[in-house]
Design a protein around this motif. Structure first.
Motif, mmCIF file in Angstrom:
data_model
loop_
_atom_site.group_PDB
_atom_site.id
_atom_site.type_symbol
_atom_site.label_atom_id
_atom_site.label_comp_id
_atom_site.label_asym_id
_atom_site.label_seq_id
_atom_site.Cartn_x
_atom_site.Cartn_y
_atom_site.Cartn_z
ATOM 1 N N LEU A 86 -17.636 -13.730 15.232
ATOM 2 C CA LEU A 86 -16.271 -13.160 15.220
ATOM 3 C C LEU A 86 -16.550 -14.650 15.034
ATOM 4 N N LYS A 87 -15.304 -15.597 14.588
ATOM 5 C CA LYS A 87 -15.240 -16.883 14.301
ATOM 6 C C LYS A 87 -14.108 -17.563 14.104
ATOM 7 N N PRO A 88 -13.645 -18.841 14.876
ATOM 8 C CA PRO A 88 -12.040 -18.827 15.270
ATOM 9 C C PRO A 88 -11.087 -18.957 14.537
ATOM 10 N N GLU A 89 -11.820 -18.263 13.100
ATOM 11 C CA GLU A 89 -10.356 -18.046 12.171
ATOM 12 C C GLU A 89 -9.885 -16.614 12.043
ATOM 13 N N ASP A 90 -10.632 -15.646 12.859
ATOM 14 C CA ASP A 90 -10.797 -14.347 13.790
ATOM 15 C C ASP A 90 -9.538 -14.267 14.581
ATOM 16 N N THR A 91 -8.958 -15.398 15.371
ATOM 17 C CA THR A 91 -7.502 -15.151 16.228
ATOM 18 C C THR A 91 -6.412 -15.430 15.805
ATOM 19 N N ALA A 92 -6.079 -13.620 16.178
ATOM 20 C CA ALA A 92 -4.825 -13.619 15.597
ATOM 21 C C ALA A 92 -4.700 -12.170 16.420
ATOM 22 N N VAL A 93 -3.366 -11.480 16.655
ATOM 23 C CA VAL A 93 -3.224 -10.475 17.128
ATOM 24 C C VAL A 93 -3.259 -8.959 16.377
ATOM 25 N N TYR A 94 -4.371 -8.195 16.739
ATOM 26 C CA TYR A 94 -4.868 -7.226 15.551
ATOM 27 C C TYR A 94 -3.706 -6.058 15.896
ATOM 28 N N TYR A 95 -4.060 -5.149 14.794
ATOM 29 C CA TYR A 95 -2.878 -4.101 14.996
ATOM 30 C C TYR A 95 -3.449 -3.025 14.234
ATOM 31 N N CYS A 96 -3.056 -1.572 14.831
ATOM 32 C CA CYS A 96 -3.717 -0.754 14.114
ATOM 33 C C CYS A 96 -2.524 -0.337 13.653
ATOM 34 N N ALA A 97 -2.263 0.540 12.074
ATOM 35 C CA ALA A 97 -1.116 1.211 11.887
ATOM 36 C C ALA A 97 -2.052 2.852 10.849
ATOM 37 N N ALA A 98 -1.036 3.646 10.157
ATOM 38 C CA ALA A 98 -1.263 5.087 10.050
ATOM 39 C C ALA A 98 -0.255 4.926 8.723
ATOM 40 N N ASP A 99 -1.340 5.943 7.972
ATOM 41 C CA ASP A 99 -0.776 5.564 6.590
ATOM 42 C C ASP A 99 0.018 7.346 6.870
ATOM 43 N N ALA A 100 1.056 7.980 6.302
ATOM 44 C CA ALA A 100 1.126 9.598 7.225
ATOM 45 C C ALA A 100 0.732 10.504 4.768
ATOM 46 N N HIS A 101 1.054 9.216 4.381
ATOM 47 C CA HIS A 101 0.747 9.533 2.855
ATOM 48 C C HIS A 101 0.193 9.259 1.920
ATOM 49 N N ALA A 102 -0.991 8.568 2.334
ATOM 50 C CA ALA A 102 -1.875 8.008 1.912
ATOM 51 C C ALA A 102 -3.069 8.952 0.702
ATOM 52 N N PHE A 103 -3.496 8.053 -0.290
ATOM 53 C CA PHE A 103 -4.061 9.742 -0.538
ATOM 54 C C PHE A 103 -5.122 8.021 -1.355
ATOM 55 N N PHE A 104 -5.517 6.806 -0.752
ATOM 56 C CA PHE A 104 -5.884 6.209 -1.031
ATOM 57 C C PHE A 104 -5.718 4.837 0.259
ATOM 58 N N ILE A 105 -6.819 3.728 0.561
ATOM 59 C CA ILE A 105 -6.589 3.479 1.368
ATOM 60 C C ILE A 105 -5.766 1.620 1.100
ATOM 61 N N SER A 106 -4.371 1.508 1.396
ATOM 62 C CA SER A 106 -3.655 0.910 0.938
ATOM 63 C C SER A 106 -3.947 -1.053 1.564
ATOM 64 N N MET A 107 -3.909 -1.767 1.302
ATOM 65 C CA MET A 107 -4.061 -2.749 1.700
ATOM 66 C C MET A 107 -2.273 -3.608 1.801
ATOM 67 N N ALA A 108 -1.132 -3.081 1.683
ATOM 68 C CA ALA A 108 0.318 -3.033 1.603
ATOM 69 C C ALA A 108 0.476 -2.573 3.056
ATOM 70 N N THR A 109 1.196 -3.935 3.279
ATOM 71 C CA THR A 109 1.769 -3.389 5.432
ATOM 72 C C THR A 109 2.578 -2.484 4.945
ATOM 73 N N MET A 110 3.597 -2.568 3.825
ATOM 74 C CA MET A 110 4.575 -1.624 3.041
ATOM 75 C C MET A 110 4.698 -0.278 3.948
ATOM 76 N N ARG A 111 2.960 0.577 3.365
ATOM 77 C CA ARG A 111 2.563 1.256 3.207
ATOM 78 C C ARG A 111 2.137 2.496 3.778
ATOM 79 N N TYR A 112 2.603 1.376 5.655
ATOM 80 C CA TYR A 112 2.669 2.179 6.892
ATOM 81 C C TYR A 112 2.944 2.311 7.136
ATOM 82 N N ASP A 113 3.479 3.733 7.483
ATOM 83 C CA ASP A 113 3.935 4.199 8.253
ATOM 84 C C ASP A 113 4.560 4.214 9.840
#
Length: 125
Positions: A86-113
Motif C-alpha cells: 500500500l502507498k499513501p496515494e491509496d488513501t481513500a474511502v473504498y466502496y463495493c458495487a454491484a452491476d445487476a445487468h452486466a455482460f462485462f466488467i465496467s469501469m464506469a460508476t454509472m453502470r453499477y446499481d
C-alpha cells in the motif's frame, strides 16, 4: 435487490497489506458483476478492480494492477479486495458495487446499481 456492507479498512503504514470484505445480502449475489471503487477527498470516485459473476474474469485499474487482487466467494455472498504494498496515494474511502445487468466488467460508476456505504483506508508514509 442487494445490500452491500464493506469492512476491513483502517490505518496502515506504507508497504503494509489490508484485505477488504464486502458482505452482500440477497439471493442473487452470484449473478452480479462486482467491483471495488475508491474516492479520495476532492477527487472523483474511481474504479479499482472488478470481477465477473463466477469469478473467472477480473479487471484492474492501472494503479491496482500487480498489487491488488479481487476475489469473491459466492456461497458466502462476499467480495474481497486484497491490497498489498500500500502507498499513501491509496488513501481513500473504498466502496463495493454491484452491476445487476452486466455482460462485462465496467469501469464506469454509472453502470453499477447498488453501492455499499464505504470503508476508510488510510496509508501513512
Amino acid at each position: 435487490q442487494v445490500q452491500l456492507v464493506e469492512s476491513g479498512g483502517g490505518l496502515v503504514q506504507a508497504g503494509d497489506s489490508l484485505r477488504l470484505s464486502c458482505a452482500a445480502s440477497g439471493r442473487t449475489f452470484s449473478s452480479y458483476t462486482m467491483a471495488w471503487f475508491r474516492q479520495a477527498p476532492g477527487r472523483e470516485r474511481e474504479f479499482v478492480a472488478g470481477i465477473d459473476w463466477e469469478g473467472g474474469r477480473t479487471r484492474y485499474a492501472d494503479s491496482a494492477q500487480g498489487r491488488f487482487t479481487v476475489s469473491r466467494d459466492n456461497p458466502k455472498n462476499t467480495l474481497y479486495l486484497k491490497m498489498n504494498s500500500l502507498k499513501p496515494e491509496d488513501t481513500a474511502v473504498y466502496y463495493c458495487a454491484a452491476d445487476a445487468h452486466a455482460f462485462f466488467i465496467s469501469m464506469a460508476t454509472m453502470r453499477y446499481d447498488y453501492w455499499g456505504q464505504g470503508t476508510q483506508v488510510t496509508v501513512s508514509s
